[in-house]
Design an enzyme around this catalytic site. Structure first.
Site, PDB file in Angstrom:
ATOM      1  N   TYR A 194      -1.275  -5.550  -3.357  1.00 15.46           N
ATOM      2  CA  TYR A 194      -2.030  -5.820  -2.123  1.00 15.46           C
ATOM      3  C   TYR A 194      -3.323  -6.140  -2.440  1.00 15.46           C
ATOM      4  O   TYR A 194      -4.058  -5.571  -3.372  1.00 15.46           O
ATOM      5  CB  TYR A 194      -1.637  -4.790  -1.110  1.00 15.46           C
ATOM      6  CG  TYR A 194      -2.026  -3.584  -1.573  1.00 15.46           C
ATOM      7  CD1 TYR A 194      -3.292  -2.946  -1.200  1.00 15.46           C
ATOM      8  CD2 TYR A 194      -1.104  -2.517  -2.001  1.00 15.46           C
ATOM      9  CE1 TYR A 194      -3.908  -1.965  -1.728  1.00 15.46           C
ATOM     10  CE2 TYR A 194      -1.731  -1.180  -2.145  1.00 15.46           C
ATOM     11  CZ  TYR A 194      -3.009  -0.873  -2.034  1.00 15.46           C
ATOM     12  OH  TYR A 194      -3.337   0.423  -2.244  1.00 15.46           O
ATOM     13  N   HIS A 199       1.551   0.117  -7.375  1.00 18.51           N
ATOM     14  CA  HIS A 199       1.243   1.511  -7.799  1.00 18.51           C
ATOM     15  C   HIS A 199       2.106   2.534  -6.883  1.00 18.51           C
ATOM     16  O   HIS A 199       2.296   1.948  -5.700  1.00 18.51           O
ATOM     17  CB  HIS A 199      -0.296   1.902  -7.928  1.00 18.51           C
ATOM     18  CG  HIS A 199      -0.872   1.778  -6.757  1.00 18.51           C
ATOM     19  ND1 HIS A 199      -1.273   0.666  -6.108  1.00 18.51           N
ATOM     20  CD2 HIS A 199      -1.195   2.532  -5.521  1.00 18.51           C
ATOM     21  CE1 HIS A 199      -2.008   0.486  -5.156  1.00 18.51           C
ATOM     22  NE2 HIS A 199      -1.855   1.833  -4.619  1.00 18.51           N
ATOM     23  N   HIS A 251       1.267   6.303  -5.100  1.00 15.56           N
ATOM     24  CA  HIS A 251       0.412   7.271  -5.032  1.00 15.56           C
ATOM     25  C   HIS A 251       1.217   8.808  -5.414  1.00 15.56           C
ATOM     26  O   HIS A 251       2.294   9.051  -4.511  1.00 15.56           O
ATOM     27  CB  HIS A 251      -0.427   7.520  -3.725  1.00 15.56           C
ATOM     28  CG  HIS A 251      -1.145   6.131  -3.490  1.00 15.56           C
ATOM     29  ND1 HIS A 251      -2.439   6.313  -3.720  1.00 15.56           N
ATOM     30  CD2 HIS A 251      -0.950   5.039  -3.214  1.00 15.56           C
ATOM     31  CE1 HIS A 251      -3.107   5.172  -3.524  1.00 15.56           C
ATOM     32  NE2 HIS A 251      -2.198   4.506  -2.948  1.00 15.56           N
TER      33      HIS A 251
HETATM   34 FE    FE Z   1      -2.465   2.357  -2.666  1.00 12.49          FE
END
Ligand code: FE
Lengths: 192, 234
Positions: free
Chosen positions: B142, B155, B157
């Site tokens: 993004y 990714h 988190h």
């Molecule tokens: Fe993020």
């Protein structure tokens, strides 16, 4: 990847980013650390987080760790009732709001005894995460008017002129402290 | 950066890293004060989370009525400390964008579709061998406004509670072979190639479930909580 005598490199920290609420601010009860059976003096703690420009930080996450009313840290996870408000665990978590502050309901911790036998004044450990912070940072909350501040061994490590950044004031019925991440009146942060 | 202990410097990013623009006003300027271990309250914290449900670790089954769009994946690995000891009963919390690179969050204005069947948050606990497992979908890249044409590599988190206050960790898991990684200030903020490799998961055909989901392995190494106190280090 690593040599035989080389210990594996620890996983590096990365920021919580702007969307931390999705994963970490899911449970409002984590801001209410006390339940009906919790022993100790109830208090509300309001923490305000400001950045280096003096602006409120609306995307920070605060975690608290504290002793109970007898000066002990809760050691077991095996509470019969997992509801955070039911049994005091000394742990709380809440994100800041759009004005950069957050509120916890907890008890005032009793002084604690360190491994070297010295007594630490009543304090709460704070772990601060935010967008724009690649690692979390640690600070503490002490309480104004506490005579034990004068002999606290951790405050003694802090230059006298900066100690006030760790001491909350009682405003109306709330203990209140502003955490300034950077700049004038910068809060003291610790490395553990 | 001289704000950390030498062992930590090998693995951890600095607080001020100007290529990640938001660190400029959010990094303390004063040196951190070293807190001797005897004062740092190392007792294992009790995070007080609510009991886990099976759907907490399967992000593809959290919305009644349908499944999320995207490439179904399994993410699994072990949580160990620097001495290789497995870390049992560790709570792991994850959050991520959907397959189109959009978070279900009011602040996310990226014009990519919201997925009605994807919330993007999960929780799991490690077993006695330190192992955890999630089922989810591969998140999309993004854009962000850090610099012109800035895109975050895909990714997830991760938030991990270790055995003590010291070992608390929030990090991100990346995917192998992502062409955006060499341009990402977050990943570049880490001090070495070894530290960056640690955060890049590995594709694993053995984890992959035939005709169902691709498998990735992401091991997490926490700092040892019995590390030598700072003042006793050479
Ligand atoms: Fe993020």
């Amino acid at each position: 990847m690593s040599g035989q005598n080389e210990s594996p490199v620890a996983s590096g920290s990365q920021t919580v980013g702007p969307y931390l609420h999705i994963g970490l601010d899911t449970e409002p009860r984590h801001g209410v650390m006390v339940g009906p059976h919790t022993a100790g003096e109830r208090m509300r703690l309001r923490l305000c987080v400001l950045d280096g420009a003096g602006q409120p930080v609306p995307d920070a996450l605060v975690e608290l760790w504290q002793a109970d009313a007898s000066g002990r840290y809760v050691e077991t996870a095996d509470h019969p009732n997992p509801d955070p408000g039911e049994a005091f665990r000394g742990w709380g978590r809440r994100a800041t709001n759009r004005d950069g502050w957050t509120l916890f309901e907890t008890i005032r911790p009793a002084p604690t005894t360190s491994a070297d036998g010295r007594t630490q004044a009543s304090h709460i450990n704070v772990c601060l995460f935010a967008r724009g912070m690649l690692r979390h940072i640690f600070t503490r909350v002490y309480f104004a008017g506490d005579p034990m501040l004068a002999t606290d061994p951790v405050l003694a490590l802090v230059p006298e002129a900066r100690r006030g950044t760790l001491i909350a004031d009682r405003v109306d019925d709330m203990w209140t402290l502003t955490i300034r991440i950077q700049g004038d009146g910068e809060t003291v942060f610790f490395d553990l | 950066m001289t704000d950390r202990k030498p062992d930590v410097l090998k693995s951890q990013p600095p607080l001020l890293y100007p290529p990640y623009a938001s660190t400029r006003l959010r990094a303390p300027q004063q040196p951190l004060i070293q807190l001797p271990a005897r004062y740092s309250d190392l007792t294992q914290p009790v995070y007080g989370h609510l009991p886990l449900r099976p759907s907490d670790s399967d992000l593809t089954r959290q919305c009644p009525g349908g499944e999320p769009q995207g490439e179904r994946i399994i993410v699994t690995g072990r949580v160990v400390d620097e001495d290789g000891r497995p870390q049992p009963n560790v709570l792991i919390e994850v959050w991520q964008a959907n397959a189109a690179g959009r978070y279900r969050h009011v602040v996310d204005t990226h014009p990519a579709p919201i997925d009605p069947y994807f919330l993007g948050a999960g929780r799991a606990e490690t077993d006695s061998d330190g192992r955890y497992r999630f089922t989810t979908i591969k998140p999309g890249a993004y854009p962000w406004r850090n610099h012109p044409n800035a895109w975050r590599p895909a990714h997830i988190h991760f938030s991990i509670f270790g055995r003590s206050f010291q070992t608390r960790l929030v990090t991100q898991m990346y995917f192998p072979g992502d062409p955006l990684q060499p341009f990402d200030p977050m990943l570049l903020s880490l001090p070495s190639d070894r530290a960056r490799e640690r955060l890049i998961s590995k594709f694993d055909l053995d984890i992959t479930q035939p005709e169902w989901a691709l498998g990735y392995v992401f091991d997490i190494v926490l700092r040892g909580d019995n590390a030598t106190p700072w003042e006793e280090r050479a």
